[in-house]
Design a protein around this motif. Structure first.
Motif, mmCIF file in Angstrom:
data_model
loop_
_atom_site.group_PDB
_atom_site.id
_atom_site.type_symbol
_atom_site.label_atom_id
_atom_site.label_comp_id
_atom_site.label_asym_id
_atom_site.label_seq_id
_atom_site.Cartn_x
_atom_site.Cartn_y
_atom_site.Cartn_z
ATOM 1 N N ARG A 10 0.937 -1.019 -0.079
ATOM 2 C CA ARG A 10 0.016 0.140 0.040
ATOM 3 C C ARG A 10 0.942 1.281 -0.135
ATOM 4 N NH1 ARG A 10 -3.898 -1.043 4.997
ATOM 5 N NH2 ARG A 10 -4.920 0.986 4.275
ATOM 6 N N SER A 74 -8.986 13.692 1.223
ATOM 7 C CA SER A 74 -10.106 13.257 0.733
ATOM 8 C C SER A 74 -9.713 12.752 -0.631
ATOM 9 C CB SER A 74 -11.481 13.967 0.771
ATOM 10 O OG SER A 74 -11.020 15.271 0.174
ATOM 11 N N LEU A 77 -7.361 9.696 -1.075
ATOM 12 C CA LEU A 77 -8.062 8.675 -0.932
ATOM 13 C C LEU A 77 -8.922 7.994 -1.980
ATOM 14 C CD1 LEU A 77 -8.792 8.936 3.015
ATOM 15 C CD2 LEU A 77 -6.931 7.566 1.906
ATOM 16 N N ARG A 78 -9.339 9.252 -2.758
ATOM 17 C CA ARG A 78 -9.940 9.103 -3.965
ATOM 18 C C ARG A 78 -9.013 8.272 -5.022
ATOM 19 N NH1 ARG A 78 -12.874 13.755 -3.108
ATOM 20 N NH2 ARG A 78 -11.455 15.098 -4.416
ATOM 21 N N PRO A 81 -7.299 4.727 -2.859
ATOM 22 C CA PRO A 81 -8.152 4.018 -1.833
ATOM 23 C C PRO A 81 -7.413 3.295 -0.710
ATOM 24 C CG PRO A 81 -9.245 3.791 -4.121
ATOM 25 C CD PRO A 81 -7.735 4.236 -4.192
ATOM 26 N N ASP A 82 -6.369 2.637 -1.021
ATOM 27 C CA ASP A 82 -5.672 1.887 -0.123
ATOM 28 C C ASP A 82 -4.414 2.590 0.425
ATOM 29 O OD1 ASP A 82 -7.085 -0.609 -0.405
ATOM 30 O OD2 ASP A 82 -6.278 -0.941 -2.296
ATOM 31 N N GLN A 84 -2.086 4.807 2.826
ATOM 32 C CA GLN A 84 -1.935 4.914 4.250
ATOM 33 C C GLN A 84 -1.415 6.382 4.574
ATOM 34 O OE1 GLN A 84 -0.193 0.768 5.166
ATOM 35 N NE2 GLN A 84 -1.406 0.835 6.936
ATOM 36 N N ALA A 108 -7.028 4.755 7.689
ATOM 37 C CA ALA A 108 -6.029 5.137 6.854
ATOM 38 C C ALA A 108 -5.169 6.227 7.497
ATOM 39 C CB ALA A 108 -6.527 5.482 5.579
ATOM 40 N N TRP A 109 -5.237 6.445 8.667
ATOM 41 C CA TRP A 109 -4.662 7.725 9.435
ATOM 42 C C TRP A 109 -3.736 7.550 10.648
ATOM 43 C CZ3 TRP A 109 -5.023 12.843 7.920
ATOM 44 C CH2 TRP A 109 -4.584 13.867 8.584
#
Length: 247
Positions: A10, A74, A77-78, A81-82, A84, A108-109
């Motif tokens: 990731r 955001s 992550l768009r 999506p995976d 970190q 993810a944070w």
């Protein structure tokens, strides 16, 4: 349909306030034998060149470090999506002092306080590796060994990344703030400082003659604009590279 990548590959993004220690935090995962985070670059959220950088270093995981990513979580992550996210948290007063002395969540944070890291690097790095699904590597506690290759020479404000980790790094900058500057930082950042476990100093409100510059300070959540100060101050808090992320 988005297919999740295996946890072991990731992408990792390091973000945080400017001068909070994000460059040091870039070096720590980069010292891991499986993770590569490049120095400052213009490849804003472009996976292909970042993957190529990792491959050049013989590593399977890629990522990037940029303080401004904190404003675009955001979007990251768009696109990934995976991904970190590792967020650097530091006493805001020390970030301000560092800027003044510059030469010229979710699953993810992961938040990592600067002071906690330098006080017990191995413990915090083991926690970070647990979050990243990566085996802890002892060489991560020696980021100075990677600084020569991963921190560009032009970044004179990051000379301390070439030194060893130690608790003495945590408080050296705060002493450079005047009482008036400390009061201003705490007036703007007070609730956030306390939320992250930082004790307020109780600095006294400055006398009226010394408050001429504080009256123009924006609210704590207002973005900084070029009109808020001279061009040098504006560019100090912006990341190099005008390339738009494109989401």
């Amino acid at each position: 349909m988005v297919t999740s990548a295996p946890a072991s590959v990731r992408p990792v993004f390091v973000l945080g306030c400017p001068r909070s220690g994000t460059t040091l935090l870039q070096l720590l995962p980069h010292a891991h034998p499986r993770i590569a985070l490049p120095p400052d670059n213009r490849f804003v959220l472009l996976g292909t060149p970042l993957r190529a950088y990792a491959e050049r270093h013989g590593k399977v995981r890629w990522g990037d470090k940029r303080p401004a990513y904190a404003l675009h979580v955001s979007g990251i992550l768009r696109l990934f999506p995976d991904a970190q996210l590792v967020c650097r948290v530091r006493d805001g007063r020390r970030c301000v002092a560092s800027l003044l002395w510059m030469p010229g969540g979710t699953a993810a944070w992961h938040e990592l306080r600067f002071e906690d890291l330098v006080a017990d690097a191995e413990l915090r790095l083991r926690e970070l590796c647990g979050y990243l699904d990566a085996e802890y590597a002892p060489e991560m506690t020696e980021p100075h060994r990677m600084a020569g290759a991963a921190v560009t020479a032009r970044k004179t404000g990051h000379r301390r990344t070439h030194g060893t980790l130690g608790a003495s790094r945590a408080g050296s900058r705060q002493l450079r703030l005047t009482p008036d500057q400390t009061w201003l930082c705490e007036a703007v950042l007070g609730r956030r400082l306390e939320r992250h476990g930082y004790e307020l100093s109780g600095a006294l409100r400055p006398d009226p003659p010394n408050r001429s510059t504080t009256a123009r300070c924006p609210p704590s959540d207002a973005p900084l604009t070029p009109s808020d100060g001279p061009p040098t101050a504006w560019h100090r808090v912006r990341e190099p590279g005008p390339v738009a992320a494109g989401w």
